[in-house]
Design a protein around this motif. Structure first.
Motif, PDB file in Angstrom:
ATOM      1  N   VAL A 365       0.805  -1.239  -0.065  1.00  0.00           N
ATOM      2  CA  VAL A 365       0.029  -0.059  -0.075  1.00  0.00           C
ATOM      3  C   VAL A 365       0.844   1.296   0.055  1.00  0.00           C
ATOM      4  N   ARG A 366       2.075   1.304   0.389  1.00  0.00           N
ATOM      5  CA  ARG A 366       2.786   2.420   0.553  1.00  0.00           C
ATOM      6  C   ARG A 366       4.198   2.422  -0.183  1.00  0.00           C
ATOM      7  N   GLY A 367       4.409   1.170  -0.591  1.00  0.00           N
ATOM      8  CA  GLY A 367       5.774   1.037  -1.817  1.00  0.00           C
ATOM      9  C   GLY A 367       7.020   0.974  -0.905  1.00  0.00           C
ATOM     10  N   ARG A 368       7.154   0.598   0.553  1.00  0.00           N
ATOM     11  CA  ARG A 368       8.149   0.588   1.327  1.00  0.00           C
ATOM     12  C   ARG A 368       7.767  -0.352   2.161  1.00  0.00           C
ATOM     13  N   ASP A 369       9.147  -1.052   2.495  1.00  0.00           N
ATOM     14  CA  ASP A 369       9.103  -2.290   3.426  1.00  0.00           C
ATOM     15  C   ASP A 369       8.818  -1.719   4.904  1.00  0.00           C
ATOM     16  N   ALA A 370       8.277  -2.496   5.954  1.00  0.00           N
ATOM     17  CA  ALA A 370       8.241  -1.884   7.258  1.00  0.00           C
ATOM     18  C   ALA A 370       9.909  -1.896   7.740  1.00  0.00           C
ATOM     19  N   ASP A 371      10.337  -0.769   8.622  1.00  0.00           N
ATOM     20  CA  ASP A 371      11.588  -0.736   9.215  1.00  0.00           C
ATOM     21  C   ASP A 371      11.624  -1.516  10.550  1.00  0.00           C
ATOM     22  N   GLU A 372      12.746  -1.615  11.137  1.00  0.00           N
ATOM     23  CA  GLU A 372      12.983  -2.122  12.386  1.00  0.00           C
ATOM     24  C   GLU A 372      11.958  -1.782  13.370  1.00  0.00           C
ATOM     25  N   ALA A 373      11.695  -0.687  13.685  1.00  0.00           N
ATOM     26  CA  ALA A 373      10.576  -0.166  14.533  1.00  0.00           C
ATOM     27  C   ALA A 373       9.220  -0.737  14.267  1.00  0.00           C
ATOM     28  N   GLU A 374       8.880  -0.699  12.991  1.00  0.00           N
ATOM     29  CA  GLU A 374       7.513  -1.103  12.592  1.00  0.00           C
ATOM     30  C   GLU A 374       7.482  -2.587  12.697  1.00  0.00           C
ATOM     31  N   GLN A 375       8.645  -3.152  12.406  1.00  0.00           N
ATOM     32  CA  GLN A 375       8.464  -4.785  12.616  1.00  0.00           C
ATOM     33  C   GLN A 375       8.540  -5.098  14.043  1.00  0.00           C
ATOM     34  N   LEU A 376       9.115  -4.430  14.800  1.00  0.00           N
ATOM     35  CA  LEU A 376       8.908  -4.679  16.284  1.00  0.00           C
ATOM     36  C   LEU A 376       7.543  -4.495  16.905  1.00  0.00           C
ATOM     37  N   ALA A 377       6.901  -3.310  16.245  1.00  0.00           N
ATOM     38  CA  ALA A 377       5.634  -3.166  16.810  1.00  0.00           C
ATOM     39  C   ALA A 377       4.684  -4.107  16.319  1.00  0.00           C
ATOM     40  N   LEU A 378       4.678  -4.798  14.898  1.00  0.00           N
ATOM     41  CA  LEU A 378       3.904  -5.523  14.387  1.00  0.00           C
ATOM     42  C   LEU A 378       3.925  -7.031  15.310  1.00  0.00           C
ATOM     43  N   THR A 379       5.451  -7.344  15.508  1.00  0.00           N
ATOM     44  CA  THR A 379       5.539  -8.514  16.100  1.00  0.00           C
ATOM     45  C   THR A 379       4.738  -8.478  17.671  1.00  0.00           C
ATOM     46  N   ALA A 380       4.977  -7.362  18.450  1.00  0.00           N
ATOM     47  CA  ALA A 380       4.299  -7.230  19.375  1.00  0.00           C
ATOM     48  C   ALA A 380       2.695  -7.323  19.491  1.00  0.00           C
ATOM     49  N   ALA A 381       2.127  -6.810  18.272  1.00  0.00           N
ATOM     50  CA  ALA A 381       0.787  -6.890  18.190  1.00  0.00           C
ATOM     51  C   ALA A 381       0.467  -8.357  18.055  1.00  0.00           C
ATOM     52  N   LEU A 382       1.193  -9.152  17.011  1.00  0.00           N
ATOM     53  CA  LEU A 382       0.838 -10.278  16.825  1.00  0.00           C
ATOM     54  C   LEU A 382       0.920 -11.255  17.806  1.00  0.00           C
ATOM     55  N   ASP A 383       1.911 -11.032  18.834  1.00  0.00           N
ATOM     56  CA  ASP A 383       1.932 -11.685  19.891  1.00  0.00           C
ATOM     57  C   ASP A 383       0.673 -11.559  20.979  1.00  0.00           C
ATOM     58  N   ASN A 384       0.268 -10.235  21.226  1.00  0.00           N
ATOM     59  CA  ASN A 384      -0.921 -10.182  21.999  1.00  0.00           C
ATOM     60  C   ASN A 384      -2.297 -10.861  21.318  1.00  0.00           C
ATOM     61  N   VAL A 385      -2.462 -10.964  19.900  1.00  0.00           N
ATOM     62  CA  VAL A 385      -3.290 -11.665  19.590  1.00  0.00           C
ATOM     63  C   VAL A 385      -3.285 -13.271  19.691  1.00  0.00           C
ATOM     64  N   ARG A 386      -2.357 -13.703  19.420  1.00  0.00           N
ATOM     65  CA  ARG A 386      -1.938 -14.928  19.861  1.00  0.00           C
ATOM     66  C   ARG A 386      -1.970 -15.562  21.418  1.00  0.00           C
ATOM     67  N   LEU A 387      -1.725 -14.433  22.455  1.00  0.00           N
ATOM     68  CA  LEU A 387      -1.901 -14.571  23.662  1.00  0.00           C
ATOM     69  C   LEU A 387      -3.591 -14.638  23.899  1.00  0.00           C
ATOM     70  N   ARG A 388      -4.312 -13.720  23.403  1.00  0.00           N
ATOM     71  CA  ARG A 388      -5.530 -13.507  23.489  1.00  0.00           C
ATOM     72  C   ARG A 388      -6.336 -14.913  23.080  1.00  0.00           C
ATOM     73  N   GLU A 389      -5.955 -15.174  21.974  1.00  0.00           N
ATOM     74  CA  GLU A 389      -6.521 -16.392  21.316  1.00  0.00           C
ATOM     75  C   GLU A 389      -6.427 -17.746  22.130  1.00  0.00           C
ATOM     76  N   ALA A 390      -5.059 -17.818  22.849  1.00  0.00           N
ATOM     77  CA  ALA A 390      -4.700 -18.904  23.705  1.00  0.00           C
ATOM     78  C   ALA A 390      -5.561 -19.009  24.858  1.00  0.00           C
ATOM     79  N   SER A 391      -5.978 -17.787  25.241  1.00  0.00           N
ATOM     80  CA  SER A 391      -6.785 -17.812  26.408  1.00  0.00           C
ATOM     81  C   SER A 391      -8.160 -17.821  26.614  1.00  0.00           C
ATOM     82  N   LEU A 392      -8.737 -17.928  25.317  1.00  0.00           N
ATOM     83  CA  LEU A 392     -10.124 -18.227  25.146  1.00  0.00           C
ATOM     84  C   LEU A 392     -10.482 -19.637  25.216  1.00  0.00           C
TER      85      LEU A 392
END
Length: 392
Positions: A365-392
């Motif tokens: 959508v923007r023509g540029r790869d995610a930088d390191e900070a963005e990859q860390l933020a996405l990783t944290a968000a995905l981990d939170n999703v997995r933890l929530r799914e595991a607790s259901l």
């Protein structure tokens, strides 16, 4: 007699969001000065004096001021309507304005009702005269029946209009020599267009053949924004200002036409001073920000295309630090890791994990790869999703 051919003022138009009324006032100043300095007798305006059918109050005021000043400078004005104008509104009070030397030709009924001016110095009877005819913008679907033109096409209605003018010229020529000037707002075959003109019809079929104007002493065309010569006696004056970046290399101006008892005796260019330069720049962001080759563009209106393999972050802000009037920014990735041709579904299928899917979407959508900070933020968000799914 000396004529000045102009067209396509487009009063009230903006340039990529930048108002142009001040620049248009400056053009009117140049025009009035030129009328006085060049000894212009008649100013021709071949359509699109306004940019829209319902111009603002300040825009109407600018045209009013221009007409008063041109009349005060000793010039007669002949004006016809274009596809941007409202012929009815522009033609309001036309009979009254004629008393002040402003002749509007916006109605079909006026096609064969010319303004007649004497060419003989003493205005003697039976001397040569110059007849000014105006062909307003003709919408084929609206005027074909009135003109008896079949089929309803630009060619048919323009031929019907010029036939009426020829018939009137033939009647007048029986009484003495008559030279003719025709104003027409149309797209004539052979003209070169630019991005700022509105298409007259779909598919380019609106172009009319040049030979429709063969019999006239001079044809003053409007619609195309570049000054150009289609034949020695058929010309576009172009717009007085640039209205798109495709006009960056135009030299804006008008034509001065000298006419004597024997007909047209000379045609010369008259150029207008541009209020701002236009710059069309292309390259990598580092080169554009650092190269001395672009110093001239720092005070210009700029259209910039970045060719970096990945879209630079905060590109507009960084470019405007050097080119503050960057109005258009585009991206055309070249080389490196550019993947302009790879479709999103293919890249999605090749993603190794959820993080790759998210990063691939950002790149898409923007023509540029995610930088390191963005990859860390996405990783944290995905981990939170997995933890929530595991607790259901």
């Amino acid at each position: 007699m000396r004529l000045l051919h102009t067209s396509d003022w487009h009063l009230g138009r903006s340039f990529h969001g930048v108002g142009m009324l001040d620049a248009q006032r400056a053009f009117v100043d140049q025009l009035v000065t030129a009328v006085s300095a060049q000894g212009i007798d008649v100013v021709l305006i071949a359509g699109d004096v306004y940019d829209r059918a319902l111009p603002g109050v300040d825009v109407v005021g600018l045209l009013d001021d221009a007409l008063v000043r041109l009349s005060g400078a000793g010039a007669t004005v002949v004006l016809t309507s274009g596809n941007h104008d409202s012929a009815i509104r522009l033609g309001f009070a036309s009979r009254l304005l004629e008393r002040g030397g402003v002749h509007l030709r916006t109605r079909l009924a006026d096609l064969d009702q010319p303004l007649i001016l004497p060419l003989e110095p003493d205005g003697e009877a039976q001397g040569a005269v110059l007849a000014f005819y105006g062909i307003p913008w003709l919408e084929p679907r609206l005027v074909a029946d009135q003109l008896g033109a079949e089929p309803a096409s630009h060619f048919a209605v323009t031929r019907a209009a010029t036939d009426r003018i020829r018939a009137d010229l033939a009647r007048r020529s029986a009484q003495g020599p008559v030279h003719s000037v025709v104003l027409a707002h149309t797209f004539a075959s052979g003209g070169i267009s630019s991005d700022s003109e509105r298409d007259l019809s779909i598919g380019g079929v609106g172009a009319v053949p040049l030979d429709l104007f063969d019999d006239f002493s001079y044809t003053a065309l409007g619609h195309l924004h570049g000054r150009q010569t289609l034949s020695p006696t058929v010309r576009y004056s172009g717009s007085p200002l640039a209205y798109s970046f495709s006009e960056a290399n135009h030299v804006k101006g008008s034509w001065i036409i000298d006419v004597g008892p024997e007909g047209v005796t000379g045609i010369a260019e008259l150029s207008w001073e541009a209020p701002r330069k236009l710059a069309v720049l292309r390259g990598g962001i580092a080169e554009l920000l650092e190269s001395g080759d672009h110093t001239w563009a720092e005070d210009a209106y700029c259209q910039i295309t970045l060719t970096d393999a990945q879209r630079p972050g905060q590109a507009m802000e960084r470019l405007r630090a050097r080119f503050p009037d960057t109005l258009v920014l585009g991206f055309d990735p070249q080389g490196g890791t550019a993947r302009a041709s790879a479709n999103y579904s293919t890249r999605l299928a090749e993603a190794r994990d959820d993080l790759a899917v998210c990063c691939g979407f950002l790149d898409h959508v923007r023509g540029r790869d995610a930088d390191e900070a963005e990859q860390l933020a996405l990783t944290a968000a995905l981990d939170n999703v997995r933890l929530r799914e595991a607790s259901l």
